[in-house]
Design a protein around this motif. Sequence first.
Motif, PDB file in Angstrom:
ATOM      1  N   THR A 145     -10.288 -54.504   6.950  1.00 53.03           N
ATOM      2  CA  THR A 145     -10.728 -54.831   8.305  1.00 53.03           C
ATOM      3  C   THR A 145     -11.442 -56.178   8.323  1.00 53.03           C
ATOM      4  O   THR A 145     -11.188 -57.017   9.193  1.00 53.03           O
ATOM      5  CB  THR A 145     -11.629 -53.708   8.870  1.00 53.03           C
ATOM      6  OG1 THR A 145     -10.867 -52.505   8.875  1.00 53.03           O
ATOM      7  CG2 THR A 145     -12.094 -54.025  10.283  1.00 53.03           C
ATOM      8  N   HIS A 169      -6.553 -48.134  13.285  1.00 46.77           N
ATOM      9  CA  HIS A 169      -7.312 -47.002  12.737  1.00 46.77           C
ATOM     10  C   HIS A 169      -7.217 -45.859  13.748  1.00 46.77           C
ATOM     11  O   HIS A 169      -7.552 -46.041  14.924  1.00 46.77           O
ATOM     12  CB  HIS A 169      -8.788 -47.366  12.558  1.00 46.77           C
ATOM     13  CG  HIS A 169      -9.047 -48.242  11.375  1.00 46.77           C
ATOM     14  ND1 HIS A 169      -8.715 -49.560  11.355  1.00 46.77           N
ATOM     15  CD2 HIS A 169      -9.609 -47.962  10.164  1.00 46.77           C
ATOM     16  CE1 HIS A 169      -9.065 -50.070  10.176  1.00 46.77           C
ATOM     17  NE2 HIS A 169      -9.609 -49.118   9.442  1.00 46.77           N
ATOM     18  N   ASP A 174     -12.993 -50.128  13.990  1.00 51.15           N
ATOM     19  CA  ASP A 174     -14.187 -50.955  14.147  1.00 51.15           C
ATOM     20  C   ASP A 174     -13.870 -52.441  14.113  1.00 51.15           C
ATOM     21  O   ASP A 174     -14.762 -53.262  13.963  1.00 51.15           O
ATOM     22  CB  ASP A 174     -15.204 -50.599  13.046  1.00 51.15           C
ATOM     23  CG  ASP A 174     -14.572 -50.615  11.650  1.00 51.15           C
ATOM     24  OD1 ASP A 174     -13.375 -50.943  11.544  1.00 51.15           O
ATOM     25  OD2 ASP A 174     -15.281 -50.303  10.671  1.00 51.15           O
ATOM     26  N   ASP A 251      -4.371 -54.210  11.632  1.00 47.75           N
ATOM     27  CA  ASP A 251      -5.341 -53.599  10.731  1.00 47.75           C
ATOM     28  C   ASP A 251      -4.937 -52.127  10.649  1.00 47.75           C
ATOM     29  O   ASP A 251      -5.263 -51.335  11.537  1.00 47.75           O
ATOM     30  CB  ASP A 251      -6.763 -53.782  11.297  1.00 47.75           C
ATOM     31  CG  ASP A 251      -7.808 -53.153  10.375  1.00 47.75           C
ATOM     32  OD1 ASP A 251      -7.459 -52.792   9.235  1.00 47.75           O
ATOM     33  OD2 ASP A 251      -8.976 -53.030  10.811  1.00 47.75           O
TER      34      ASP A 251
END
Length: 391
Positions: A145, A169, A174, A251
Motif C-alpha cells: 500500500t 482491499h 487504507d 493496490d
Amino acid sequence: MKALLITRDGDLQAELAAQGAARVPPLSLGACRSSIQDALDRPLPDQPALVIIDASELDDNDAAHLERLAKHYPGASLMLLTRAHHQELLIRAMRAGVREVLQLPLVHRALHEAIDRVAAAAGVTNMRDGKILAFIACKGGSGATFLSTNFGYALAALADKKVLLIDLHGQFGDATLYVSDQKAAMTLSDVCRHIARLDAAFLESSLVHVSPGFGILAAADDPSQAVELKPEHMDAILRVARQHYDYIVLDVGRQIDAISLRALDNADVIYPILQLGLPDIRDGRRLLDIFRSLGYPIEHTRLIVNRYEKGGKLRLQDLQSALGAEVVHTIPNDYIAVTDSVNQGVPVLRLSRAAPVSRSLADLVELVTARRVVENKGLFDRLFGRADADQ
Ligand SMILES: Nc1ncnc2c1ncn2[C@@H]1O[C@H](COP(=O)(O)OP(=O)(O)OP(=O)(O)O)[C@@H](O)[C@H]1O
Ligand SMILES: [Mg+2]
C-alpha cells in the motif's frame, strides 16, 4: 458507434449486442445480415463505423465478395470472426482491408481491445491507452500500500501522467490515508452500485484527488456492501479507466477473491512486493504458483523487493532463483522518511524529496515509463501471431 453484423448465429448476435451495449460509449448493432451477399443486396442507408463478419460459415463465394463489401463501406473498419485460422481466407481478408481478426468463441477482452482500436482509428474517441499495474503484497505488511500509493503519486508528479489508483482491499482499505487527509465520499462499492451510470466523469467524481494528476478510488469500507461487487463491474471500471488514465495502479491487498482475480486478469504487469526474508520468499512462491496455475505469463510478473538492505545473508540472486522471476527494482529501508509520510498522510516525495526512498520511487517511475509495458502488435502479428497475443 454503429456496427453492421453479418452472421447466421443468433447466439453470437445476442452476445455481441450485449457486449456492445456495455461499452462506454456504446457500440450499437445497427443491423444484422445473414451473409455477405445479403449485406450487399440490402445495403444500409448510413455508413457503419464497423462491419463484423462471422467467417465461421463463410463459403468461397462469400469470401470473393469481401472486397466488394469493403468497397461498399469505405469508411468502415472490417472485423472478421473465425473458428480456425484459414490461411487463404486471411490473405483474402487482408486484401479486402480487414483490420481485425478474432477467434471464436469470443474472448471478450480481445473483442473490446479490437473495438477500442477501431474507435481510435475512426477518431470516435480521443482515448488514452492506459496500462494496468497491480501491486500485491506477498506477505502482510510488505509495503504494497505504501509503494502503490506513493508510486502513483510519483508517476503523476514526475512523469506528468494521469494516474488512477484503485484500492482493492476487501476490508480495511487504507490507501487514501497514506497520501491524503480527505475522507472518501464514494468507494468502489458505490461505483459498482451505480455501474449503469459509469463513464469517465462519474469515475473521476468518485475519487479522492491527491494531486491534479492522481486520484484514488477508495476501498469498500463496509463489508456488508461487498455483495454489490461483481467481477463484471471490475471489467467495466477498468475498461473506462484505460480509456481515460495513462496508468491504473491497483493496490490488490493479500486476499485473492473473485474481484481481485478479475482485476489481476486485466493487469498488464503484476508487481509482487516482498522483503528479503524466508517467510516472504515462502509466501511469494505460493503467490507465483497461483499465478502460474492461472496461466499468467511469468514475464508479466516483476518482483519488487521492499526495505532492501545490502549485505544481508540472503542475496537478490537467491530470491530470483527461488521464485523463478526477475527482481526489477529494490526500494531501500528508509524508516524515518516512510514513517513521517505514513503518519502525516502526505506522499513521501512531497515531504522529503531527497530521501533515499523518494529517489528510489523516481527510479521506478523511470523504469516503468521508459519501456512500453505491452508493445502494440501490428496487423500481421495479430493475423498470424500467437493466439494468446489477443487474450
Ligand atoms: N521502504 C520502507 N522503509 C521503511 N518502512 C517501510 C517501507 N515500506 C513500508 N514501510 C512500513 O511498513 C508498514 C506496512 O506497509 P504497508 O501498509 O504498505 O504494507 P501492506 O503490504 O500494504 O500491508 P497489508 O497486508 O496490511 O495491506 C508501513 O506502515 C510503513 O511504515
Ligand atoms: Mg495494504
